[in-house]
Design an enzyme around this catalytic site. Structure first.
Site, PDB file in Angstrom:
ATOM      1  N   ARG A  54       0.794  -1.222   0.000  1.00 32.08           N
ATOM      2  CA  ARG A  54       0.000   0.000   0.000  1.00 32.08           C
ATOM      3  C   ARG A  54       0.828   1.274   0.000  1.00 32.08           C
ATOM      4  NH1 ARG A  54      -5.339  -0.434   3.923  1.00 32.08           N
ATOM      5  NH2 ARG A  54      -6.160  -2.414   3.142  1.00 32.08           N
ATOM      6  N   HIS A  94      -7.592  -4.586  -7.693  1.00 37.35           N
ATOM      7  CA  HIS A  94      -7.442  -3.845  -6.425  1.00 37.35           C
ATOM      8  C   HIS A  94      -8.704  -3.993  -5.580  1.00 37.35           C
ATOM      9  CE1 HIS A  94      -5.064  -1.008  -4.108  1.00 37.35           C
ATOM     10  NE2 HIS A  94      -6.147  -0.287  -3.875  1.00 37.35           N
ATOM     11  N   TYR A 101     -18.593  12.042 -13.671  1.00 41.27           N
ATOM     12  CA  TYR A 101     -18.538  13.233 -14.517  1.00 41.27           C
ATOM     13  C   TYR A 101     -17.217  13.354 -15.282  1.00 41.27           C
ATOM     14  CZ  TYR A 101     -22.551  14.680 -11.706  1.00 41.27           C
ATOM     15  OH  TYR A 101     -23.759  14.736 -11.087  1.00 41.27           O
TER      16      TYR A 101
END
Length: 976
Positions: free
Chosen positions: A30, A76, A120
């Site tokens: 990570r 993931h 968007y």
């Protein structure tokens, strides 16, 4: 005792093992980047998923929600916001030095605004990301299984771009963290190529050698790094892998009306929230912790950042800047912790180690890629060998296949007859009949020869580590040429004894560097990075080229005489003039202002104020202004020249007041006269006429001459000639002049310059791109000659203008002049209203006539100036020559000026005083002294005060009555 499936364990050991597993999972999977490609697992998975989806730099955009879903479903197994935020950061140009994702939509801002929702925005891979993923399909890296063992994902990317140092990384793991700053791509590539070229002497390469290439961090938001002289330096941080650097905002001062100033902030430290900074400044101003701030606003736009802090009239700008750096994030510290994964383990890396790890990875990628290409080439060559056998024995092959009952029998018979492999036999069976044509047979032979050469080259590459390093250096150079740009963060090295608080503005930190400033007719201005004279031809040829210093003040003047002053360092750099920034974006000029001229001056502390700025308009109006009257960098425009209606400003030149003026008109007339015929004027003055222009004529050139030289003139038909200066006679101002060139009909002159034969000028054409010409390309002729064509013009085209680079004398004080002398020169220049001649001093009378008294004039009507009373003291106690003061005799004042000359008394030591008088306008008479007081009406006598001056003088104060004179009594001279 049986307790079923329950096991007894030691709680201490279990907690330790569970915590270690969690910690290593966070560290490896990570928080920390890999030292080879500089990516964390989430970034690597995003890039690989987009590559697998076919989202190349030239393809269309895809919705971010689709990309996030692809990453979550395949690679993931974490939250969608973590993936989207990581993807958005790779698209932010203020976070990444080289963005890896090309985003469309709102992906956040430097004000701290979050990205828009993933439904968007749209995204695709940027071009640099394709280099990071290049050759991944050629078995260059290892692949691991994904979280559910259904797919594979790369353990590391090939990384043709040194991403770890270029884009940096930040992350917090368990018990450790990393903070690697971004660097300039060009500098990192240069350091890597230096290591490759000196691979055998790797141990001899020191930290200082690498820092000759990598100067330091290069943040995407710019800023200034202030490097100290102690242990806390970049060299120590790069050597140990841990340290810190001080990053400061880039700010400069601008003058406003009524003596006010304002602070302009154009760059902020890395990862500083601009909106939070403005709120912090406003809060400190409300709480009276920052005094002197009257207005604060954000004027940032697409052209760049601009925070305006207006100050009160009584505020000290330097004090306010110091408080801003102290109490706000305008000055912050960036921690440098170069921690990354090497072979799956976290390691603290020095700069040299980080570069070495990346190079080892690239060499491994090149080796595996070469092996892959070699294997593919050998396989294809093997098949082509079988095809060549079939083409050689074509009839027999056809007969074997025709007689075979099935395909398998035909394959076995071909293998047995021609000793082929299964692949070769299958290729023969799969070969189409069109391959039997003569042209296709030739193609097979050519391909086979090319493959043999390729196989030989790849084998040589595998057997030569030196060739592999050379190939790696060439690939890095290609990346640099494609994506490298100029450095954005400026690094300042403190001198011994210098403190960070003394470096406030860009002027204090900017190094002295000579640059070329370019401006176009469209009003685009930029600083060119190359110190050599830029290209003066082609579509990118500038209209103005000015050689200046980075510490100069730049004056931009439009055609109507309005000017704006800005610091030259505020002009951004650009690779070519057409990539510059509009003038009105960095100055107070209006968007519709047409640029007419530009000039640069050194800082006022280094400027010789006895120089002048000489200007000329198209209608022949000349003006000379004192440099001391020009304002410094300001937020307001000022009038430099008052231009009449229908006229426009044409030229600006710097002069020391001792040159000749040469004017040239479009109809070929020229006039030369002394510069002293144009007196200095104020900024709002219009000037005086320099030449009598004929109908429909105008000036096309103005130059200031000093010494010998040649005048280069260019005409609209492409012809030009050079004329010696001595062929232009010196005459009075405002005359018709002499004919410099007898032009044909419909031909006009377009420009003039004075210089050496190697000087290059730009000829701007009406239709085609500008062309460059040398002065010695034109013949050296007389004024009556017709010149010679130096540029070829097409039908209907013509030369409309001519420009030459501006580089000449600079009004700089001598380097030996002290700071006190500089201050004195500036103060004297501000008091000086007009050039005056110094009054001559009269020597003290000889000892022989020491006792005599000069004859007094009894006629008061002839008195013109204040009387100076002289008397001789006894020469017996004569002082040394260095302590004597010669008497000063005042001259008669001209009729044009009836006022008494101003008198100033300065005392250098308590024992001696010196008179400083304002000199008259013409040479005085040394023997007569009169006073205008006799013409004044009679009034009651009043006692008068007299200031004694050492030894022999007494000065009468203005407006006081003169006492009655006493006859002097002769005294015998004392013995010496």
């Amino acid at each position: 005792m049986e307790v079923g499936l329950v096991k007894k364990i030691d709680i201490d050991e279990e907690m330790q093992q569970a915590y270690l597993d969690y910690a290593m999972s966070v560290i490896v999977a990570r928080a920390l980047p890999d030292a080879r490609d500089g990516l964390k697992p989430v970034h690597r998975r995003i890039l690989y998923a987009m590559y697998d989806m076919g989202l190349r730099a030239e393809s269309s955009y895809k919705k971010s929600a689709r990309i996030v879903g692809e990453v979550l479903g395949k690679y993931h197994p974490h939250g969608d916001m973590a993936v989207y935020e990581a993807m958005a950061r790779m698209a932010q140009d203020f976070s990444m030095r080289v963005p890896l994702i090309d985003g469309q939509g709102n992906f956040g801002s430097v004000d701290g605004d979050p990205p828009a929702a993933m439904r968007y925005t749209e995204a695709r891979l940027a071009a640099p990301a394709l280099h990071i993923l290049a050759d991944i399909q050629k078995n260059t890296v290892d692949f691991d299984a994904n979280f559910d063992d259904t797919l594979v994902e790369p353990a590391v990317l090939p990384a043709a771009v040194p991403n770890l140092l270029v884009n940096g990384a930040t992350g917090i793991a368990v018990g450790m963290s990393t903070s690697i700053p971004p660097h300039n791509l060009g500098e990192v590539v240069d350091a890597l190529r230096h290591l490759l070229e000196n691979w055998e002497k790797m141990d001899d390469i020191s930290q200082e050698d690498l820092m000759r290439f990598i100067q330091g961090p290069d943040f995407p938001t710019g800023g200034v790094i202030i490097q100290g002289t102690g242990d806390d330096t970049l060299a120590s941080a790069y050597g140990s892998g841990r340290g810190q650097v001080t990053v400061q905002a880039r700010a400069h001062l601008e003058e406003m009306e009524r003596g006010r100033n304002r602070i302009i902030v154009t760059e902020l430290p890395y990862m500083t929230n601009k909106a939070s900074l403005i709120e912090r400044i406003a809060e400190l101003a409300r709480d009276a912790r920052l005094e002197g701030i009257v207005d604060l606003r954000d004027e940032s736009d697409r052209q760049g950042m601009r925070i305006v802090i207006e100050l009160s009239k009584t505020a000290d700008p330097e004090t306010v800047l110091q408080d801003l750096y102290k109490h706000t994030p305008m000055q912050s510290t960036f921690s440098l912790i170069m921690l990354a994964l090497v072979d799956g383990e976290p390691r603290m890396l020095s700069l040299k180690q980080a570069l070495r790890v990346y190079l080892d990875h690239r060499l491994e990628v090149i080796r595996r890629r070469t092996e892959y290409d070699l294997e593919k080439a050998r396989q294809r060559a093997h098949i082509l060998e079988g095809l060549r056998v079939a083409l050689k024995f074509l009839d027999e092959v056809i007969e074997i296949i025709r007689r075979a009952p099935d395909v398998e029998t035909a394959r076995v018979r071909l293998i047995k007859r021609f000793k082929l492999s299964d692949l070769q036999a299958q290729a023969i069976l799969d070969m189409q009949l069109r391959r039997l044509a003569a042209l296709e047979r030739k193609k097979i032979e050519d391909e086979y020869k090319e493959l043999q050469a390729l196989i030989k080259e790849l084998e040589a590459l595998l057997h030569s580590p030196k060739k592999m390093r050379t190939l790696a250096a060439e690939e890095l150079l290609a990346v640099k040429e494609a994506y490298a740009d100029r450095r954005r963060t400026h690094i300042v090295q403190l001198k011994p004894g210098e403190h960070k608080k003394s470096l406030l503005t860009v002027e204090d930190m900017a190094p002295e560097r000579t640059v070329w400033l370019a401006a176009t007719y469209d009003g685009l201005i930029s600083v060119l990075p190359d110190e050599q004279t830029p290209r003066q031809s082609g579509s990118d040829a500038p209209a103005w080229l000015l050689r200046a210093n980075t510490r100069d003040t730049l004056y931009l003047v439009c055609e109507q005489g309005e000017a704006a002053a800005i610091p030259l360092h505020a002009v951004p750099e650009a690779e070519k003039p057409s990539d510059g920034i509009p003038v009105h974006k960095i100055s107070a000029l209006k968007p519709d202002s047409l640029l007419a001229a530009l000039i640069s001056l050194p800082p006022k502390s280094e400027r010789a104020e006895d120089w002048y700025l000489f200007s000329a308009t198209r209608q022949g109006m000349l003006k000379k202004s004192v440099l001391s009257e020009l304002p410094g960098p300001s937020a307001n425009i000022f009038t430099l020249v008052k231009v009449n209606e229908g006229d426009r400003l044409g030229w600006l030149r710097l002069t020391n007041g001792q040159k000749d003026v040469l004017l040239l008109t479009a109809q070929g007339m020229a006039i030369r006269f002394g510069e002293d015929e144009v007196r200095p004027m104020g900024l709002v003055a219009a000037g005086v006429m320099g030449i009598k222009l004929q109908s429909k004529d105008e000036l096309v050139g103005m130059e200031l001459l000093q010494g010998r030289g040649e005048v280069f003139m260019a005409a609209s038909d492409g012809s030009a000639k050079r004329v010696a200066l001595d062929q232009f006679p010196r005459q009075g101002r405002y005359g018709l002049g002499v004919q410099a060139w007898k032009l044909p009909a419909r031909v006009r002159l377009v420009g003039m310059t004075v210089g050496r034969g190697t000087t290059r000028v730009t000829l701007h054409l009406n239709k085609l791109a500008p062309k460059m010409a040398r002065l010695d390309a034109a013949p050296l002729q007389g004024r009556a000659a017709r010149g010679r064509s130096i540029v070829e013009l097409k039908s209907g085209d013509m030369v409309v203008d001519m420009t030459a680079p501006l580089e000449g004398e600079r009004p700089v004080l001598p380097s030996s002049q002290s700071a006190e002398a500089k201050d004195g020169a500036r103060k004297a220049a501000t008091r000086k209203a007009a050039p005056m001649k110094k009054a001559p001093a009269v020597r003290a009378p000889a000892a022989k006539s020491a006792g005599r008294k000069p004859a007094a004039k009894k006629t008061a009507a002839r008195a013109k100036t204040a009387a100076v009373k002289t008397s001789a003291s006894k020469p017996a106690a004569r002082k040394p020559a260095d302590q004597q003061v010669a008497p000063v005799v005042k001259a008669s004042t001209p009729k044009a000026s009836r006022r008494k000359p101003a008198v100033k008394k300065t005392a250098s030591t308590p024992a001696a005083e010196t008179l400083v008088t304002k000199p008259p306008a013409r040479k005085p008479h040394a023997t007569k002294a009169t006073t205008p007081a006799a013409k004044a009406p009679a009034r009651k006598p009043t006692p008068k005060k007299t200031i004694p001056v050492q030894g022999t003088l007494a000065l009468e104060l203005p407006g006081e009555e003169k006492p009655a004179r006493k006859r002097a009594v002769k005294k015998p001279p004392a013995a010496k």
